[in-house]
Write an enzyme that holds these catalytic residues in place. Structure first.
Site: not given
Length: 313
Positions: A153, A249, A279
């Protein structure tokens, strides 16, 4: 504009159970709370999913020229993984991804250096990048060349930022593995629309995390790959790269676009898009078959890059 997707059909029962368990500690509206509340909720969620460290892995907290790091080792490692944690540049730290780092160490045999970079909004851009770059230089100096950059991320953004910045400045980066990274896409790609209301991360939350990296009134940088690697004008000379995205995502197509830029510049790149995953799926690896399989692919990628092997056709 792409149509919104039917996540009930795309996501299996195991991943839905993971989403429900996440919400018990970190509800969907957590981003609306204070920063302190967000961090408390995130830390509680991380504790709920923590799987412990494998036997034989030791960990030591150190200072990398002023940046706190945790160094994991098992036996006598010959390569080093630099790990940059996710959390929207706002939450997370040395404990949030502790078990993941320890498992990577045990599975690959490599040393893992987890970086506790400064968080927003107290420390705005480029503080997080500066800390990651400092820690990477420290690791290269202390442990020698042979670094694999890994991040999930926001950490994927930081890993790529370090890779771009390292060209001509630091030798010995063997590769990078970016896990559902946010790389600074302009929002025009299909995933931003079709996954705008995806479980675990919405487009609104993506925009919140982008804004909170900046000081009040500070415009988003342009042409600054330490902020958004996709803003770079030169994608040549980057290390072999594996990008793993979650299909459900909004950030998915950042990975696809980054892979296309690297490929166009003659780089080695593999983009793996994980269907039915969301995610943050790394935490689902103990409860969802798809997440466990992806974690194995990630481990294989890290180990192969460390050995100078390109295991893709």
């Amino acid at each position: 504009m792409s149509a919104r997707r039917d996540f009930a059909k795309l996501i299996d029962t195991e991943v839905r159970a993971f989403i429900r368990k996440t919400a018990e500690s970190y509800p969907e509206d957590a981003v609306e709370g204070s920063i302190a509340d967000q961090r408390r909720a995130y830390d509680a969620m991380c504790r709920a999913f923590h799987q412990g460290r494998p036997e034989g892995v030791t960990a030591e907290d150190r200072s990398a020229d002023g940046v706190p790091v945790r160094v994991y080792s098992a036996g006598f490692p010959n390569h080093t993984v630099m790990f940059f944690h996710g959390g929207g540049f706002v939450v997370g730290g040395l404990d949030s991804h502790d078990d993941f780092c320890a498992q990577i160490c045990a599975m690959t045999g490599y040393r893992v250096v987890a970086v506790d970079y400064r968080l927003s909004p107290e420390h705005t851009h480029p503080a997080a990048f500066d800390d990651c770059w400092t820690a990477t230089q420290w690791a290269a100096q202390h442990y020698g060349s042979g670094l694999v950059l890994v991040g999930d991320s926001a950490g994927g953004n930081l890993a790529a930022s370090v890779a771009h910045h390292a060209r001509g400045r630091l030798e010995g980066i063997l590769g990078q593995v970016l896990i559902y990274p946010g790389l600074g896409g302009d929002g025009s790609a299909p995933s931003y629309a079709e996954n705008a209301e995806a479980p675990m991360l919405t487009l609104e939350e993506v925009r919140f995390y982008e804004t909170i990296r900046l000081a009040e009134g500070q415009p988003a940088p342009e042409g600054d790959p330490t902020y958004a690697p996709l803003q770079d004008s030169d994608f040549s000379g980057l290390p072999p790269t594996v990008i793993v995205t979650a299909d459900c995502d909004p950030l998915r197509d950042d990975g696809a676009e980054y892979a296309a830029r690297l490929r166009a510049a003659g780089g080695k790149v593999q983009w793996i898009n994980e269907e039915g995953l969301v995610h943050g799926f790394l935490r689902a690896r103990s409860m969802a078959t798809r997440a466990r399989a992806s974690f194995e692919r990630i481990e294989i990628a890290i180990e192969a890059l460390g050995q100078g092997i390109w295991p893709y056709h």
